[in-house]
Scaffold this motif. Sequence first.
Motif, mmCIF file in Angstrom:
data_model
loop_
_atom_site.group_PDB
_atom_site.id
_atom_site.type_symbol
_atom_site.label_atom_id
_atom_site.label_comp_id
_atom_site.label_asym_id
_atom_site.label_seq_id
_atom_site.Cartn_x
_atom_site.Cartn_y
_atom_site.Cartn_z
ATOM 1 N N TRP A 294 -4.174 -28.396 36.301
ATOM 2 C CA TRP A 294 -5.314 -29.164 36.815
ATOM 3 C C TRP A 294 -6.174 -29.686 35.666
ATOM 4 N N LEU A 295 -6.520 -28.795 34.727
ATOM 5 C CA LEU A 295 -7.382 -29.186 33.614
ATOM 6 C C LEU A 295 -6.702 -30.186 32.692
ATOM 7 N N ASP A 296 -5.379 -30.121 32.613
ATOM 8 C CA ASP A 296 -4.627 -31.065 31.780
ATOM 9 C C ASP A 296 -4.450 -32.427 32.442
ATOM 10 N N GLY A 297 -4.858 -32.526 33.691
ATOM 11 C CA GLY A 297 -4.709 -33.798 34.403
ATOM 12 C C GLY A 297 -3.292 -34.105 34.835
ATOM 13 N N LYS A 298 -2.462 -33.081 34.965
ATOM 14 C CA LYS A 298 -1.088 -33.311 35.393
ATOM 15 C C LYS A 298 -1.058 -33.708 36.878
ATOM 16 N N PRO A 299 -0.032 -34.434 37.299
ATOM 17 C CA PRO A 299 0.077 -34.798 38.720
ATOM 18 C C PRO A 299 0.117 -33.553 39.599
ATOM 19 N N LEU A 300 -0.683 -33.556 40.661
ATOM 20 C CA LEU A 300 -0.754 -32.415 41.562
ATOM 21 C C LEU A 300 -0.201 -32.788 42.933
ATOM 22 N N PRO A 301 0.219 -31.804 43.702
ATOM 23 C CA PRO A 301 0.689 -32.093 45.064
ATOM 24 C C PRO A 301 -0.460 -32.611 45.926
ATOM 25 N N PRO A 302 -0.153 -33.192 47.078
ATOM 26 C CA PRO A 302 -1.204 -33.766 47.931
ATOM 27 C C PRO A 302 -2.277 -32.767 48.356
ATOM 28 N N ARG A 303 -1.896 -31.526 48.583
ATOM 29 C CA ARG A 303 -2.864 -30.504 49.008
ATOM 30 C C ARG A 303 -2.782 -29.306 48.059
ATOM 31 N N PRO A 304 -3.352 -29.427 46.877
ATOM 32 C CA PRO A 304 -3.281 -28.325 45.916
ATOM 33 C C PRO A 304 -4.272 -27.220 46.255
ATOM 34 N N VAL A 305 -3.967 -26.014 45.853
ATOM 35 C CA VAL A 305 -4.879 -24.876 45.974
ATOM 36 C C VAL A 305 -4.602 -23.923 44.820
ATOM 37 N N ILE A 306 -5.657 -23.291 44.316
ATOM 38 C CA ILE A 306 -5.511 -22.283 43.258
ATOM 39 C C ILE A 306 -5.838 -20.920 43.855
ATOM 40 N N LEU A 307 -4.914 -19.987 43.723
ATOM 41 C CA LEU A 307 -5.124 -18.609 44.166
ATOM 42 C C LEU A 307 -5.554 -17.763 42.976
ATOM 43 N N THR A 308 -6.616 -16.986 43.128
ATOM 44 C CA THR A 308 -7.049 -16.117 42.041
ATOM 45 C C THR A 308 -7.178 -14.679 42.545
ATOM 46 N N PHE A 309 -6.929 -13.740 41.625
ATOM 47 C CA PHE A 309 -7.018 -12.309 41.924
ATOM 48 C C PHE A 309 -7.787 -11.651 40.774
ATOM 49 N N ASP A 310 -8.909 -11.033 41.103
ATOM 50 C CA ASP A 310 -9.797 -10.462 40.091
ATOM 51 C C ASP A 310 -9.528 -8.980 39.837
ATOM 52 N N ASP A 311 -9.860 -8.528 38.643
ATOM 53 C CA ASP A 311 -9.967 -7.121 38.236
ATOM 54 C C ASP A 311 -8.671 -6.501 37.719
ATOM 55 N N GLY A 312 -7.516 -7.142 37.923
ATOM 56 C CA GLY A 312 -6.280 -6.613 37.357
ATOM 57 C C GLY A 312 -5.821 -5.299 37.951
ATOM 58 N N TYR A 313 -5.773 -5.221 39.285
ATOM 59 C CA TYR A 313 -5.295 -4.003 39.936
ATOM 60 C C TYR A 313 -3.769 -3.887 39.836
ATOM 61 N N GLU A 314 -3.285 -2.673 39.915
ATOM 62 C CA GLU A 314 -1.843 -2.448 39.853
ATOM 63 C C GLU A 314 -1.114 -3.190 40.968
ATOM 64 N N ASP A 315 -1.765 -3.323 42.131
ATOM 65 C CA ASP A 315 -1.089 -3.996 43.243
ATOM 66 C C ASP A 315 -0.872 -5.484 42.991
#
Length: 239
Positions: A61-82
């Motif tokens: 996204w930050l590089d300005g690369k072509p993205l799909p029509p409906r992009p989404v970014i998934l994030t997971f905080d804290d670095g749990y083992e799961d």
Amino acid sequence: MRWAVLAVVLCACSERPQVPILAHHSVSRSGDEFAIPPEKLDAELDALGRSGFRTVSFHDWLDGKPLPPRPVILTFDDGYEDAWSTVLPALRTRSMTATFFLVPAWIGADAAHRVVREESGFTFRHLVWPEVAAMVAVGMEIGSHGERHLPLSRLPREKVREEALQSRLEIEAHLRRPVEVFAYPYNSSRHYLRALLRDAGYRAAVSGSAHGGADRYELFRWGVYSGTQAEDVVRDIAR
């Protein structure tokens, strides 16, 4: 005049990034309000897929690369083992990617040195560096969540710089690749912190619903919690 200033502030906070960002924590049955059980993650990922959403990385996204029509970014905080044992298999089964925000002080050298914390009556087990490296090897993105998970808005500016810079350098030293994105611990972001994170070498930073907006260094994230339903996630980000 004060009402005019307040209106500007509220407008800025109500802005959203061009690509919706979802914030998760543990995926487990711990009972913590921030944790979601594995079946809820499965339902969410499937609902996103059925609705035409495709996962992308901050880097693309930050590089300005072509993205799909409906992009989404998934994030997971804290670095749990799961993140390794549960989230990664769920993502790979669906050819999805995500960004995982780590606290280096909580990441052990190996399984024999795994960090296990007790907090608010809950037990939290964290990732170890070999697991993180394996996640990166299959296309997952890694960001920083601060060296010790401290609320930056309560720290002197020099301590903020230390938390941001030290964590980035430590993760990069282990993974041998750039760390480009920061997640504010406790979503404790403020406008004045944006420049400090930029100066610490980050290309973007994410916050939460209280302070986040469209600014690259204080991006809004939709939170996913124990009571969140898959259809709510899709409805919110599709608006």
